[in-house]
Design an enzyme around this catalytic site. Structure first.
Site, mmCIF file in Angstrom:
data_model
loop_
_atom_site.group_PDB
_atom_site.id
_atom_site.type_symbol
_atom_site.label_atom_id
_atom_site.label_comp_id
_atom_site.label_asym_id
_atom_site.label_seq_id
_atom_site.Cartn_x
_atom_site.Cartn_y
_atom_site.Cartn_z
ATOM 1 C CE1 TYR A 1 -2.773 -3.251 0.430
ATOM 2 C CE2 TYR A 1 -3.153 -2.688 2.720
ATOM 3 C CZ TYR A 1 -3.340 -3.531 1.647
ATOM 4 O OH TYR A 1 -4.109 -4.671 1.801
ATOM 5 N N PRO B 1 -14.863 -7.310 2.132
ATOM 6 C CG PRO B 1 -14.946 -6.506 4.327
ATOM 7 C CD PRO B 1 -14.105 -6.479 3.084
#
Length: 276
Positions: A53, A200
């Site tokens: 990231y 999710p």
């Protein structure tokens, strides 16, 4: 709703994925810092980041926002993806020197002496698994890593890894609409391994059944998707990510959403045929 990772580190089950926090200098970075701080204010005790990231920029942002860290906060990072492709592009690279260097960088960027939970971002098919996990084990023995986890693995890969080191977490893609890794989840549940689903909630907004349940509860589709995950297995620790405080607060509030048995049955049925 808490879970004890590795039988030793207790966290609240609804965590936060930091991937979407902006790290570029200026107002965007300040917004990212504000989101990270708000997550902790709301009681989040598990935050996920990675070397990938921003090449460590995300780790630096979290340190700027949260260091010195509250005792109850667990920041987990991932290593094993590096800019070592032919043109300097990102690729899977878990050779021992790369792993050691990325761990050293993470320690510096996060301003810690030990990474309490370090996850292998992906298994590198070009490096022997024993070399990859052996290196992490050496770092663990040296006191630089507390516990070891994996990401995007199969049942067989998890089993082979557990023959080499103790594995306390697995981070695979998983949601109410995406249950490809249900067998991995079952293996984790059997072994008491934390299962951290990434992505999710993303697909949930487009599902009619999820939207119907959300309307019945006066909740959002994302909250319903998270509530389903929390009730589906006690080893699931969702890590939804966002760069907006309002969305963060919505996600955290999902811990209070209660699905009826009938609503859960309807959501369970969305995965039928995809769990073999």
């Amino acid at each position: 709703m808490d879970f004890c990772i590795g039988g030793a580190r207790q966290v609240r089950r609804l965590g936060f994925g930091a991937m979407h926090l902006p790290t570029e200098p200026g107002p965007a970075r300040e917004r990212g810092i504000a989101v990270a701080r708000r997550a902790v204010e709301l009681g989040v005790t598990l935050i996920d980041t990675a070397h990938l990231y921003g090449g460590g920029a995300n780790e630096e942002l979290l340190a700027s926002a949260l260091h010195p860290y509250p005792d109850e906060l667990l920041i987990t990072t991932k290593v094993g993806v590096a800019r070592t492709g032919p043109g300097g592009e990102w690729r899977l690279d878990a050779r021992p020197p790369i792993l050691r260097e990325q761990v050293e960088q993470a320690l510096r960027r996060l301003r810690v002496e030990r990474i309490e939970l370090l996850q292998l971002h992906r298994i590198d098919p070009e490096t022997p698994l024993a070399d990859q996990l052996g290196t992490l084990r050496e770092l663990q023995v040296a006191g630089k890593v507390g516990r070891i986890g994996l990401s995007e693995v199969s049942v067989d890969e998890l089993a082979r890894a557990r023959e080499l080191v103790e594995i306390v977490s697995v981070q695979n893609r998983y949601s109410v609409l995406d249950r490809e890794h249900e067998p991995v989840l079952r293996a984790c549940a059997d072994a008491g391994i934390a299962f951290l689903p990434w992505r999710p909630v993303a697909p949930a907004a487009g599902a009619a059944e999820v939207a119907d349940v959300a309307a019945e509860l006066g909740a959002t589709a994302a909250q319903v998707a998270l509530a389903w995950l929390l009730g589906h297995s006690p080893v699931i620790l969702p890590i939804p990510g966002t760069g907006r405080i309002a969305h963060l607060e919505e996600n955290v509030a999902a811990a209070g959403v209660r699905l009826s048995r009938e609503q859960r049955r309807r959501l369970d049925a969305l995965g039928e045929g995809g769990t073999s």
